[in-house]
Each structure stands twice: as structure tokens, then as C-alpha cells.
Scaffold this active site. Structure first.
Site, PDB file in Angstrom:
ATOM      1  N   CYS A 282     -11.004  19.960  18.587  1.00 18.06           N
ATOM      2  CA  CYS A 282     -10.974  20.119  20.035  1.00 18.06           C
ATOM      3  C   CYS A 282     -10.465  18.854  20.713  1.00 18.06           C
ATOM      4  O   CYS A 282     -11.194  18.129  21.403  1.00 18.06           O
ATOM      5  CB  CYS A 282     -12.344  20.537  20.540  1.00 18.06           C
ATOM      6  SG  CYS A 282     -12.758  22.147  19.870  1.00 18.06           S
TER       7      CYS A 282
ATOM      8  N   TYR B 276      -2.980   6.112   3.834  1.00 22.83           N
ATOM      9  CA  TYR B 276      -3.675   6.226   5.123  1.00 22.83           C
ATOM     10  C   TYR B 276      -3.890   7.674   5.547  1.00 22.83           C
ATOM     11  O   TYR B 276      -3.879   8.003   6.727  1.00 22.83           O
ATOM     12  CB  TYR B 276      -2.916   5.421   6.203  1.00 22.83           C
ATOM     13  CG  TYR B 276      -2.615   4.030   5.744  1.00 22.83           C
ATOM     14  CD1 TYR B 276      -3.640   3.103   5.632  1.00 22.83           C
ATOM     15  CD2 TYR B 276      -1.337   3.670   5.336  1.00 22.83           C
ATOM     16  CE1 TYR B 276      -3.381   1.825   5.145  1.00 22.83           C
ATOM     17  CE2 TYR B 276      -1.074   2.391   4.852  1.00 22.83           C
ATOM     18  CZ  TYR B 276      -2.093   1.477   4.756  1.00 22.83           C
ATOM     19  OH  TYR B 276      -1.849   0.227   4.277  1.00 22.83           O
TER      20      TYR B 276
ATOM     21  N   GLY C  83       0.860  -1.185   0.000  1.00 28.22           N
ATOM     22  CA  GLY C  83       0.000   0.000   0.000  1.00 28.22           C
ATOM     23  C   GLY C  83       0.893   1.229   0.000  1.00 28.22           C
ATOM     24  O   GLY C  83       1.116   1.877  -1.023  1.00 28.22           O
TER      25      GLY C  83
ATOM     26  N   ARG D  70      -2.497   9.856  11.204  1.00 27.52           N
ATOM     27  CA  ARG D  70      -1.289   9.072  11.482  1.00 27.52           C
ATOM     28  C   ARG D  70      -0.372   9.670  12.557  1.00 27.52           C
ATOM     29  O   ARG D  70       0.132   8.935  13.399  1.00 27.52           O
ATOM     30  CB  ARG D  70      -0.495   8.827  10.193  1.00 27.52           C
ATOM     31  CG  ARG D  70      -1.269   8.001   9.155  1.00 27.52           C
ATOM     32  CD  ARG D  70      -0.396   7.626   7.963  1.00 27.52           C
ATOM     33  NE  ARG D  70       0.520   6.574   8.278  1.00 27.52           N
ATOM     34  CZ  ARG D  70       1.795   6.716   8.515  1.00 27.52           C
ATOM     35  NH1 ARG D  70       2.363   7.901   8.442  1.00 27.52           N
ATOM     36  NH2 ARG D  70       2.551   5.689   8.814  1.00 27.52           N
TER      37      ARG D  70
HETATM   38  C1  PLP Z   1      -2.673  -2.930   5.109  1.00 36.41           C
HETATM   39  C2  PLP Z   1      -2.275  -4.160   4.450  1.00 36.41           C
HETATM   40  C3  PLP Z   1      -1.269  -4.134   3.477  1.00 36.41           C
HETATM   41  C4  PLP Z   1      -0.529  -2.898   3.062  1.00 36.41           C
HETATM   42  O1  PLP Z   1       0.396  -2.464   4.009  1.00 36.41           O
HETATM   43  P1  PLP Z   1       1.355  -1.249   3.668  1.00 36.41           P
HETATM   44  O2  PLP Z   1       2.127  -1.043   4.903  1.00 36.41           O
HETATM   45  O3  PLP Z   1       0.494  -0.064   3.344  1.00 36.41           O
HETATM   46  O4  PLP Z   1       2.163  -1.612   2.507  1.00 36.41           O
HETATM   47  C5  PLP Z   1      -0.987  -5.331   2.854  1.00 36.41           C
HETATM   48  N1  PLP Z   1      -1.616  -6.470   3.189  1.00 36.41           N
HETATM   49  C6  PLP Z   1      -2.585  -6.519   4.126  1.00 36.41           C
HETATM   50  C7  PLP Z   1      -3.261  -7.805   4.419  1.00 36.41           C
HETATM   51  C8  PLP Z   1      -2.938  -5.366   4.789  1.00 36.41           C
HETATM   52  O5  PLP Z   1      -3.881  -5.436   5.734  1.00 36.41           O
END
Ligand code: PLP
Length: 410
Positions: free
Chosen positions: A337, A365, A270, A307
Site C-alpha cells: 500500500c 541489494y 558487491g 531498488r
Molecule cells: C557497498 C560497498 C561496496 C560495494 O559496492 P558495489 O557497488 O556493490 O560494488 C564496496 N565497498 C564499500 C565500503 C561499500 O560500502
């Protein structure tokens, strides 16, 4: 993001102009950077049957999903709704891996009906799956190798007290359930968190998977999850994907040879694909000197970029309205707040009220975790694609806040 003649630009477009055109708070993504990251992965694993399943939860906008599809990625989803978005963006059900955690069996059945590949992460659901489908519907199994990935407990999912995956210590039980029900397991999966760092940790996890894989004769792929670390601040160590490509590639080839056939190698990044491609633009509303520090209060907060508050994540903050001259130390806070601090003691070029601040690495995120807390609108999103800044999500309005509220007579 490039600093050119005193202006921060994306594909040659001045970010302050984008902020003026679309308003703040605003997420801006660079399509070229996303495509570059995807290409880097493909290059690193060019000797493998590689499948990249983009973890959609990092950034779920339809246009981003379409971009992934166009450039050959598949997608990993964690809910049926994410799968529906992916299909709306053009993905075929068989390109989508469904990796849920603690969902009902009814949702699994829904996903099977749609035609998704199901990744099962507990024995109870696996048993129900086996009773219903036997060997008619293949599945993938998510294992927990109990490897701590990185130092941040909150984003590690492999340790012993984690809720994710089926523990490798339950392998005999797992195999019994698979055998008794004749379940066809075509994939094994591991995802141990976001900060694996280097090739050696990947290798350690891989060796555990390979050891288990011999007990599953129907495998077509092994999914190594994500764990590619991106740099959030200068000097941060990042994962060298080429190094992983060489070392893991070699180990994988050796495994496939002893297994008897060449399997596909899957990843589901991701952050790696979208984090650095995104920035979050906010406006400085108030500069407030207190006995402790100089606060900059901005037109956003934990409702838009969670985050820093949730994970103590570090996002570099830059004053893009003033890129020269004196630097001062500021503490950047939100308008919610709650104590919503984006960054303590950050050195920035002098901030005046009305200046635009840029938070970097906000592609992953960021928007996808945004909420309406304090009845604030969620931000707009812009994608810079083919040299043009285009709106890909409108800013919310009061209608969105009121939607689904039911007023009763009181
Ligand atoms: C969130 C997630 C990812 C991606 O993680 P990143 O740190 O954003 O690369 C991959 N696989 C699963 C199963 C996830 O839940």
C-alpha cells in the site's frame, strides 16, 4: 539466464519449474555466473597481488559467502553481524575487512577483539583508536577523494557533502593524529560509489591515493573500493575490467616502484560479483486496465526489491511464462500500500494472471534490503549450484512476523 527453446533457464533448469517448485516471490542465483565474475577480475589483474574482498552487504546469504570463500575471495563487511556471518561461512577474521560508517567506538573495539582489519573513516574514531591501541593494532584509513562517480547522486559517495571517508583536504590533520599516536596504517582505502564506469576515472582516483600514500610508510595494501558498473538494461555501458586491469595495473606498478615495495591491490566489489547472477521471480496477480495504462500487479513490492523505488533503478522485466507472440506495454506494480512501481511502460509478451515475471539483475541489494513491511513474509532464496536448484533460505512464516513481539496486558 538463457532463453532455450522458448524457456528461460539457469544451468539448463527451466526457471518456471523452479518457480513452481519453490513458489513465488523467489530469488534465484546462478553460482556459475558468480564464479565467472570473480574469475574475470582475477584475470584482469593477473599481474598484481590481487585481493578481492566481496562486499557482503550486496547479498549476505551464508551459502553465497561459502561460495566466495571456496573460490578465493575475502570479504568486506559493514557491521560486526556481517563479520559473524562471514566467519560462520568459514572466513578467518584476518580475511575480513570491516568498513563501517558512523558506528560506535564500542563496535570498533568488538571488531578488533574478533581480529578483523579495521577501516577507519573519521578522525574522531581514529583518535580514539590511536589512544587505545597506538601501534599495537594496524588499521586501514578510508579517504574521500571528492570525485563524483557516475551521474546518480544517490549512489555516489565521493562528493564534498558525502558522509563517507576522511576528506583528502584534512590530510595534515590526519597525519598529525597518526603521528602523535604512533598509529600503524597498513592500508589506504577509497570507495566512491557504484558507477565509476571506466579505467580513466579509476586512474584519477588512484593518482590521488598514490599522492597521499607516500606519507604512510607502513602500507601493505591499497584498496580501490568498488565502482565496477554492471549493465541493467540493454545498451548500458559497463566497466571493462580488462581495461582497468591494464591501465591501473601500470600506474600501480609505477607507484610501487617509487614507494619501494610491491603492495597488494585490493577491491571490494558487491554488484559486480552477484548482480547479474540473480533474478527475482514474481507472479502476476492482477492485470488491471485503467485510463492511463495496463497495470500488472504482482505478489511482491518494495518490501522485496527496493531498488526501483529507492534509486530509480531499472530492472528488466520479462514474462517467462509466455516467451512468444504479441508484445504489449505494461506497468508492473507491487501489492504494497504505497506507490511501488517496478517498471513503467515495459514491453512484454502478453501477460495473463498467474504468469511468472522475471526481474533481472536482482542478485545485489535485492534480498539483503528486503523487509517485512505490510507484515509480508520475506521471499525464499534458491541457489543453482552444480546443475541443481537448492533452497538456501526458507520463505518466512507467521512465526517470523511474531518473533520478538512482546504482548503486554491491555
Ligand atoms: C557497498 C560497498 C561496496 C560495494 O559496492 P558495489 O557497488 O556493490 O560494488 C564496496 N565497498 C564499500 C565500503 C561499500 O560500502
Amino acid at each position: 539466464m538463457e532463453l532455450k527453446n522458448g524457456a528461460f533457464t539457469v544451468q539448463g533448469i527451466d526457471l518456471t519449474k523452479i518457480a513452481k517448485q519453490f513458489g513465488t516471490p523467489l530469488y534465484v542465483y546462478d553460482a556459475d555466473k558468480i564464479v565467472d565474475q570473480l574469475q574475470a577480475l582475477k584475470n584482469a589483474f593477473s599481474n598484481q597481488n590481487l585481493k578481492v574482498k566481496y562486499a557482503a552487504k550486496a547479498l549476505t546469504n551464508l551459502s553465497i559467502l561459502k561460495l566466495m570463500k571456496k573460490h578465493g575471495a575475502g570479504v568486506d563487511v559493514v557491521s560486526v553481524q556481517e563479520a559473524e556471518l562471514a566467519m560462520k561461512a568459514g572466513f578467518e577474521p584476518n580475511e575480513i575487512l570491516f568498513t563501517p560508517n558512523c558506528v560506535s567506538f564500542a563496535e570498533i573495539v568488538e571488531a578488533v577483539d574478533i581480529g578483523l582489519m579495521i577501516n577507519i573513516d573519521n578522525i574522531s574514531i581514529l583518535e580514539q583508536f590511536g589512544h587505545k591501541y597506538h601501534n599495537k593494532v594496524p588499521c586501514c584509513i578510508r579517504l574521500n577523494p571528492h570525485i563524483m562517480a557516475g551521474g546518480n547522486h544517490k549512489i555516489s559517495t565521493g562528493h564534498v557533502d558525502s558522509k563517507f571517508g576522511i576528506s583528502i583536504y584534512q590530510l595534515p590533520h590526519l597525519l598529525r593524529v597518526v603521528k602523535t599516536n604512533g598509529i600503524k596504517v597498513t592500508g589506504l582505502h577509497m570507495h566512491t560509489g557504484s558507477d565509476i564506469l571506466d579505467a580513466d576515472v579509476f586512474l584519477k582516483i588512484a593518482e590521488i591515493l598514490f599522492g597521499v600514500a607516500r606519507d604512510f610508510p607502513d602500507l601493505e595494501f591499497i584498496d580501490f573500493g568498488s565502482g565496477f558498473k554492471v549493465g541493467y538494461k540493454e545498451g548500458d555501458i559497463t566497466t571493462n575490467v580488462y581495461d582497468v586491469g591494464v591501465k591501473l595495473g601500470k600506474a600501480f606498478d609505477a607507484f610501487c616502484e617509487s614507494y619501494g615495495r610491491k603492495l597488494e591491490m585490493w577491491f571490494e566489489p558487491g554488484k559486480y560479483l552477484v548482480s547479474e547472477a540473480g533474478v527475482f521471480l514474481v507472479q502476476a496477480n492482477v492485470v488491471k486496465t485503467t485510463p492511463a495504462t495496463v497495470f500488472v500487479g504482482v505478489d511482491s513490492g518494495l518490501n522485496h526489491l527496493l531498488r526501483p523505488m529507492m534509486y530509480d533503478a531499472y530492472h528488466e522485466i520479462v514474462n517467462i511464462s509466455n516467451t512468444k507472440g504479441t508484445q504489449r506495454v505494461y506497468t508492473v506494480v507491487g501489492y504494497i500500500c504505497e506507490t511501488d512501481t517496478f517498471g513503467w511502460d515495459r514491453k512484454m509478451h502478453e501477460v495473463k494472471e498467474g504468469d511468472i515475471l522475471m526481474m533481472k539483475n536482482a542478485g545485489a541489494y535485492g534480498f539483503s534490503m528486503a523487509s517485512n513491511y505490510n507484515s509480508r513474509y520475506r521471499p525464499a532464496e534458491v541457489l543453482v549450484y552444480n546443475g541443481k536448484a537448492q533452497l538456501i533460505r526458507e520463505r518466512e512464516t507467521m512465526e517470523d512476523i511474531l518473533r520478538h513481539q512482546v504482548e503486554i496486558d491491555i
